[in-house]
Design an enzyme around this catalytic site. Structure first.
Site, mmCIF file in Angstrom:
data_model
loop_
_atom_site.group_PDB
_atom_site.id
_atom_site.type_symbol
_atom_site.label_atom_id
_atom_site.label_comp_id
_atom_site.label_asym_id
_atom_site.label_seq_id
_atom_site.Cartn_x
_atom_site.Cartn_y
_atom_site.Cartn_z
ATOM 1 N N GLU A 272 0.884 -1.266 -0.033
ATOM 2 C CA GLU A 272 -0.003 -0.143 0.032
ATOM 3 C C GLU A 272 0.912 1.248 -0.044
ATOM 4 O O GLU A 272 1.958 1.424 0.422
ATOM 5 C CB GLU A 272 -1.073 -0.103 1.146
ATOM 6 C CG GLU A 272 -1.964 -1.114 1.073
ATOM 7 C CD GLU A 272 -3.053 -1.166 2.122
ATOM 8 O OE1 GLU A 272 -3.643 -2.140 2.215
ATOM 9 O OE2 GLU A 272 -2.746 -0.406 3.362
ATOM 10 N N CYS B 137 0.952 -2.223 15.539
ATOM 11 C CA CYS B 137 0.827 -1.777 14.237
ATOM 12 C C CYS B 137 0.293 -2.946 13.234
ATOM 13 O O CYS B 137 0.689 -4.225 13.736
ATOM 14 C CB CYS B 137 2.583 -1.545 13.570
ATOM 15 S SG CYS B 137 2.498 -1.370 11.808
ATOM 16 N N GLY C 121 6.768 -2.166 5.911
ATOM 17 C CA GLY C 121 8.049 -2.819 5.920
ATOM 18 C C GLY C 121 9.050 -1.811 6.570
ATOM 19 O O GLY C 121 8.684 -1.048 7.146
ATOM 20 N N SER D 137 11.631 5.607 14.854
ATOM 21 C CA SER D 137 10.186 5.278 15.515
ATOM 22 C C SER D 137 10.703 4.835 16.931
ATOM 23 O O SER D 137 10.635 3.395 17.022
ATOM 24 C CB SER D 137 9.367 3.982 14.904
ATOM 25 O OG SER D 137 9.256 4.569 13.524
ATOM 26 N N LEU D 138 10.685 5.715 17.758
ATOM 27 C CA LEU D 138 11.429 5.461 19.087
ATOM 28 C C LEU D 138 10.073 4.931 20.017
ATOM 29 O O LEU D 138 10.160 3.697 20.618
ATOM 30 C CB LEU D 138 11.812 6.605 19.640
ATOM 31 C CG LEU D 138 12.870 6.155 20.895
ATOM 32 C CD1 LEU D 138 14.175 5.415 20.658
ATOM 33 C CD2 LEU D 138 13.174 7.482 21.751
ATOM 34 N N CYS E 238 -0.846 5.999 9.671
ATOM 35 C CA CYS E 238 0.274 5.160 10.138
ATOM 36 C C CYS E 238 -0.183 3.981 11.010
ATOM 37 O O CYS E 238 -1.044 4.209 11.971
ATOM 38 C CB CYS E 238 1.046 5.900 11.198
ATOM 39 S SG CYS E 238 1.788 7.451 10.374
HETATM 40 N N1 SAH Z 1 9.375 0.190 9.762
HETATM 41 C C1 SAH Z 1 9.477 1.562 9.917
HETATM 42 C C2 SAH Z 1 8.831 2.158 8.697
HETATM 43 C C3 SAH Z 1 7.134 2.298 9.023
HETATM 44 S S1 SAH Z 1 6.614 3.871 9.619
HETATM 45 C C4 SAH Z 1 9.519 2.406 11.223
HETATM 46 O O1 SAH Z 1 9.108 1.567 12.100
HETATM 47 O O2 SAH Z 1 9.689 3.539 11.159
HETATM 48 C C5 SAH Z 1 5.146 3.585 10.267
HETATM 49 C C6 SAH Z 1 5.106 4.533 11.543
HETATM 50 O O3 SAH Z 1 3.724 4.470 12.000
HETATM 51 C C7 SAH Z 1 6.201 4.099 12.336
HETATM 52 O O4 SAH Z 1 6.655 4.929 12.960
HETATM 53 C C8 SAH Z 1 5.294 3.152 13.276
HETATM 54 O O5 SAH Z 1 5.694 3.035 14.434
HETATM 55 C C9 SAH Z 1 3.868 3.846 13.368
HETATM 56 N N2 SAH Z 1 2.909 3.051 13.840
HETATM 57 C C10 SAH Z 1 2.493 1.994 13.789
HETATM 58 N N3 SAH Z 1 1.317 1.359 14.242
HETATM 59 C C11 SAH Z 1 0.661 2.774 14.544
HETATM 60 C C12 SAH Z 1 -0.642 3.185 14.701
HETATM 61 N N4 SAH Z 1 -1.421 2.248 15.136
HETATM 62 N N5 SAH Z 1 -0.958 4.414 15.062
HETATM 63 C C13 SAH Z 1 0.111 5.392 14.717
HETATM 64 N N6 SAH Z 1 1.178 5.130 14.312
HETATM 65 C C14 SAH Z 1 1.684 3.632 14.058
#
Ligand code: SAH
Length: 345
Positions: A90, A117, A161, A216-217, A334
């Protein structure tokens, strides 16, 4: 047979010369592939029919298509891309105040299994080839012109990913997208988001990576983070911090920290203090992200907790932005990107 987009420019030139074509044809073919985003040989209308035929006989052309699209009430559009082998990823187009940001995927599925996620529930299926990452950009760029009368201005590698677990292909896609011989997007308008793969971050630093980097901390407490983001067991915060300091030393840039605000998990003042401590080794910008509902069982952080968290960070002179979600009504926000095997577009 090789795919036309998997061979180098030199190999392409060599092939054409062998076939009795003039060298400049290579440039024309290159432009069709990497500047104009052709999806078939038939589109390459400034080549003779005979040459198009010859290309088709000697090379495959794996192409990506838009299988479905959904439009949010806020103007955000989500696309489902069907890849040559039927796998799906997507991408999202997000218009906002003069910008159009494209969110693109780097892998089919994801191996990280972060608890909040939706993509993690798919598991990891395969890496994307750089041409498949490039395709998402090209196809959405065309859609952006239709929908908003504007080209894509920014790209975020924040779709499905983990980009740093598909390092080579992601880097090559950035090179193609920023190449003056291709779309020529400025690297400053690209952001790569990673969960914090330590050796990948060091590699970015050593490779002189130009785009922005976001981490993504989500939690600066080692054990809590590990419990919800299992991959971080092998990417401890101490090493991540050192790698980010190294990246800053090499790039001179501010690091973006993404912090998803989850009720009673990471939204206390104590959590804010830990975040502040983590960020003392390099300049940062903190993006607090609103949680988008998935089946994870988490709840978004209440307004009052958010405010206390922000107040603490601001009292330490940190730059804090709150990122409100876009495209929630179409599951384009996200953490909401997921394709299951039995899901039809
Ligand atoms: N794997 C990479 C790229 C994905 S970015 C990473 O971790 O950065 C997607 C972003 O959305 C990440 O910061 C992830 O942690 C965040 N995310 C995941 N689930 C989410 C949710 N339910 N609500 C908001 N952000 C979320």
């Amino acid at each position: 047979m090789n795919d036309i987009r998997h061979i180098s420019t030199d190999e392409l030139t060599e092939f054409l010369v062998q076939e009795g074509e003039q060298k400049f044809r290579a440039k024309q073919v290159y432009e069709w592939l990497w500047k104009r985003g052709a999806g078939t040989f038939a589109e390459m209308t400034n080549l003779s029919a005979a040459l198009r035929q010859k290309l088709a006989e000697n090379f495959t052309f794996q192409h990506t298509e838009i299988a479905a699209k959904a439009v949010s009430t806020d103007g955000t559009q989500k696309f489902i891309f069907r890849l040559h082998d039927g796998a799906q990823v997507e991408g999202v187009l997000i218009p906002s105040g003069g910008r159009v940001t494209a969110c693109i995927s780097s892998q089919v599925g994801c191996a990280l299994h972060c608890a909040f996620c939706a993509t993690g529930t798919m598991g990891f299926i395969r890496n994307l080839h750089f041409s498949e990452i490039f395709d998402q950009f090209m196809l959405m760029d065309r859609q952006a012109r239709f929908a908003y009368d504007q080209n894509i201005t920014n790209i975020v590698y924040m779709g499905m990913g983990e980009p740093l677990l598909n390092y080579e292909q992601v880097m090559e896609s950035v090179r193609r997208i920023t190449s003056p011989a291709g779309p020529g997007l400025s690297p400053a308008r690209i952001t790569l988001s990673t969960v914090g793969i330590v050796n990948g971050i060091r590699r970015l630093a050593d490779d002189g990576f130009k785009p922005e980097v976001a981490i993504s901390l989500h939690c600066a407490d080692e054990l809590k983070r590990r419990a919800r983001m299992p991959v971080t067991e092998h990417q401890p915060l101490s090493q991540l911090r050192e790698a980010l300091a190294y990246l800053h030393e090499k790039s001179g840039k501010r690091i973006t920290i993404e912090y998803l605000m989850l009720k009673d998990w990471n939204d206390s003042v104590e959590d804010a203090r830990k975040l502040f401590r983590f960020c003392t080794a390099f300049p940062v910008k903190i993006n607090l992200i609103e949680y988008n509902a998935t089946d994870s069982g988490f709840q978004p952080s209440p307004e009052a907790n958010m405010q206390r968290f922000i107040d603490f960070l601001e009292s330490k002179n940190m730059i804090v932005n709150v990122r409100h979600s876009r495209g929630k009504d179409i599951d384009a926000a996200c953490g909401q990107l997921v394709r299951s095997a039995n899901q039809r577009p």
